[in-house]
Design an enzyme around this catalytic site. Structure first.
Site, PDB file in Angstrom:
ATOM      1  N   HIS A 112      -3.930   3.837  -6.090  1.00 31.45           N
ATOM      2  CA  HIS A 112      -2.755   3.607  -5.234  1.00 31.45           C
ATOM      3  C   HIS A 112      -1.850   2.440  -5.672  1.00 31.45           C
ATOM      4  O   HIS A 112      -0.636   2.535  -5.504  1.00 31.45           O
ATOM      5  CB  HIS A 112      -3.142   3.518  -3.744  1.00 31.45           C
ATOM      6  CG  HIS A 112      -3.739   2.222  -3.312  1.00 31.45           C
ATOM      7  ND1 HIS A 112      -5.084   1.982  -3.332  1.00 31.45           N
ATOM      8  CD2 HIS A 112      -3.167   1.075  -2.843  1.00 31.45           C
ATOM      9  CE1 HIS A 112      -5.316   0.759  -2.885  1.00 31.45           C
ATOM     10  NE2 HIS A 112      -4.162   0.189  -2.586  1.00 31.45           N
ATOM     11  N   HIS A 130      -2.111  -6.114  -6.215  1.00 27.36           N
ATOM     12  CA  HIS A 130      -2.676  -6.679  -4.985  1.00 27.36           C
ATOM     13  C   HIS A 130      -4.184  -6.517  -4.861  1.00 27.36           C
ATOM     14  O   HIS A 130      -4.792  -7.094  -3.971  1.00 27.36           O
ATOM     15  CB  HIS A 130      -1.928  -6.158  -3.741  1.00 27.36           C
ATOM     16  CG  HIS A 130      -2.186  -4.735  -3.368  1.00 27.36           C
ATOM     17  ND1 HIS A 130      -1.510  -3.682  -3.925  1.00 27.36           N
ATOM     18  CD2 HIS A 130      -3.029  -4.190  -2.467  1.00 27.36           C
ATOM     19  CE1 HIS A 130      -1.922  -2.548  -3.383  1.00 27.36           C
ATOM     20  NE2 HIS A 130      -2.862  -2.836  -2.497  1.00 27.36           N
ATOM     21  N   HIS A 131      -4.818  -5.727  -5.744  1.00 18.97           N
ATOM     22  CA  HIS A 131      -6.289  -5.616  -5.709  1.00 18.97           C
ATOM     23  C   HIS A 131      -6.965  -6.278  -6.901  1.00 18.97           C
ATOM     24  O   HIS A 131      -8.146  -6.049  -7.149  1.00 18.97           O
ATOM     25  CB  HIS A 131      -6.715  -4.143  -5.623  1.00 18.97           C
ATOM     26  CG  HIS A 131      -6.541  -3.558  -4.250  1.00 18.97           C
ATOM     27  ND1 HIS A 131      -7.308  -3.963  -3.161  1.00 18.97           N
ATOM     28  CD2 HIS A 131      -5.673  -2.633  -3.778  1.00 18.97           C
ATOM     29  CE1 HIS A 131      -6.923  -3.286  -2.088  1.00 18.97           C
ATOM     30  NE2 HIS A 131      -5.924  -2.481  -2.433  1.00 18.97           N
ATOM     31  N   ASP A 140       0.809  -1.224   0.000  1.00 19.89           N
ATOM     32  CA  ASP A 140       0.000   0.000   0.000  1.00 19.89           C
ATOM     33  C   ASP A 140       0.840   1.271   0.000  1.00 19.89           C
ATOM     34  O   ASP A 140       0.335   2.335   0.385  1.00 19.89           O
ATOM     35  CB  ASP A 140      -0.930   0.006   1.226  1.00 19.89           C
ATOM     36  CG  ASP A 140      -2.292  -0.593   0.892  1.00 19.89           C
ATOM     37  OD1 ASP A 140      -2.599  -0.724  -0.309  1.00 19.89           O
ATOM     38  OD2 ASP A 140      -3.040  -0.929   1.835  1.00 19.89           O
ATOM     39  N   LYS A 188      -0.493   4.566  -1.141  1.00 20.25           N
ATOM     40  CA  LYS A 188      -1.496   5.335  -0.383  1.00 20.25           C
ATOM     41  C   LYS A 188      -0.937   6.643   0.166  1.00 20.25           C
ATOM     42  O   LYS A 188      -1.696   7.497   0.613  1.00 20.25           O
ATOM     43  CB  LYS A 188      -2.057   4.487   0.771  1.00 20.25           C
ATOM     44  CG  LYS A 188      -3.111   3.499   0.287  1.00 20.25           C
ATOM     45  CD  LYS A 188      -3.827   2.865   1.455  1.00 20.25           C
ATOM     46  CE  LYS A 188      -4.932   1.938   0.968  1.00 20.25           C
ATOM     47  NZ  LYS A 188      -5.465   1.114   2.056  1.00 20.25           N
TER      48      LYS A 188
HETATM   49 FE   LIG Z   1      -4.230  -1.611  -1.282  1.00 19.60          FE
END
Ligand SMILES: [Fe+2]
Length: 250
Positions: A142, A166-167, A114, A117
């Protein structure tokens, strides 16, 4: 009967042969000592190289952890999230016998997933209600921003695929690229499940943490979100191992 003495020239020949043999033995022993010295030098060089590479790896890991902590410091609710996810991911990979590539690299990807972010405004990141379309779009940038942030760092090259993907979801409805099935890098598929597990079992501003049993049920009923092989591997991990990871990270 008396034995006849060898002639003088025969004696000289034997003496010369003995001397040659002696010289040969001395030369062989010297060569052997030289080889032993060479082998010892090689062993010492290899020990030094292993030490340097261990120190380098520790430095990399500490640097990655510092970056990961910097991301998490913004949000009290995600404390130790990356660390737990990295440990869950390693456990899932170990149980399923998946070969995830070089292990520290995958751990780096999990810890930094992340990092993008840092570019998401607080008003969106900490909004308690639902995000509107524009905010969601901003939030969903992000993974791409994260990949951009670490693009120039050579030692993080293999970790980039976890950061970017990762998403993604097994059924192709994720982001940023809408990849489906095995087109999603394996480490990112493992990460997705580990991330969901941690999200469900952690407190959030809008709800309390759920139990591990509830999390297992939710993940089982998640439709096509996760790779079925990875979900099956997760089912094989005993509760006490998951609890141990949670306690360790805390
Ligand atoms: Fe994420």
């Amino acid at each position: 009967m008396r034995r006849q003495a060898p002639p003088d020239d025969e004696c000289a020949e034997i003496v010369a042969l003995r001397a040659t043999l002696e010289r040969q033995r001395a030369e062989d022993a010297a060569k052997e000592r030289e080889l032993e010295r060479y082998a010892a030098d090689l062993r010492a060089a290899s020990r030094r190289e292993r030490q340097v590479s261990r120190e380098l790896r520790e430095t990399y890991t500490l640097t990655v952890r510092a970056l990961s902590n910097a991301v998490e410091a913004r949000d009290a609710y995600t404390a130790h999230h990356a660390e737990r996810v990295a440990a869950y991911g390693a456990e899932i990979a170990a149980v399923s016998g998946l070969v995830l590539g070089e292990e520290p690299q995958i751990e780096y990807g999990f810890l930094l997933h992340d990092i993008g972010k840092v570019a998401v405004p607080d008003a969106i990141l900490f909004k308690s209600g639902a995000l509107d379309d524009d905010e969601r779009e901003e939030m969903q940038r992000h993974p791409v921003i994260g990949e951009e942030i670490i693009r120039e760092i050579e030692f993080l090259a293999p970790a980039r695929q976890v950061v970017r993907h990762h998403h993604e979801r097994w059924d192709g409805t994720g982001y940023p690229d809408g990849l489906a099935g095995e087109a999603i890098p394996l480490a990112a598929r493992v990460f997705a499940l580990a991330d969901a597990l941690d999200a469900i079992t952690s407190d959030r501003p809008y709800r309390a943490a759920r139990t591990l049993a509830q999390a297992r049920e939710t993940l089982r009923d998640s439709g096509g979100q996760f790779d079925p092989r990875i979900l099956a591997a997760f089912e094989d991990i005993p509760d006490r191992v998951i609890d141990g990871i949670r306690r360790g990270a805390a």
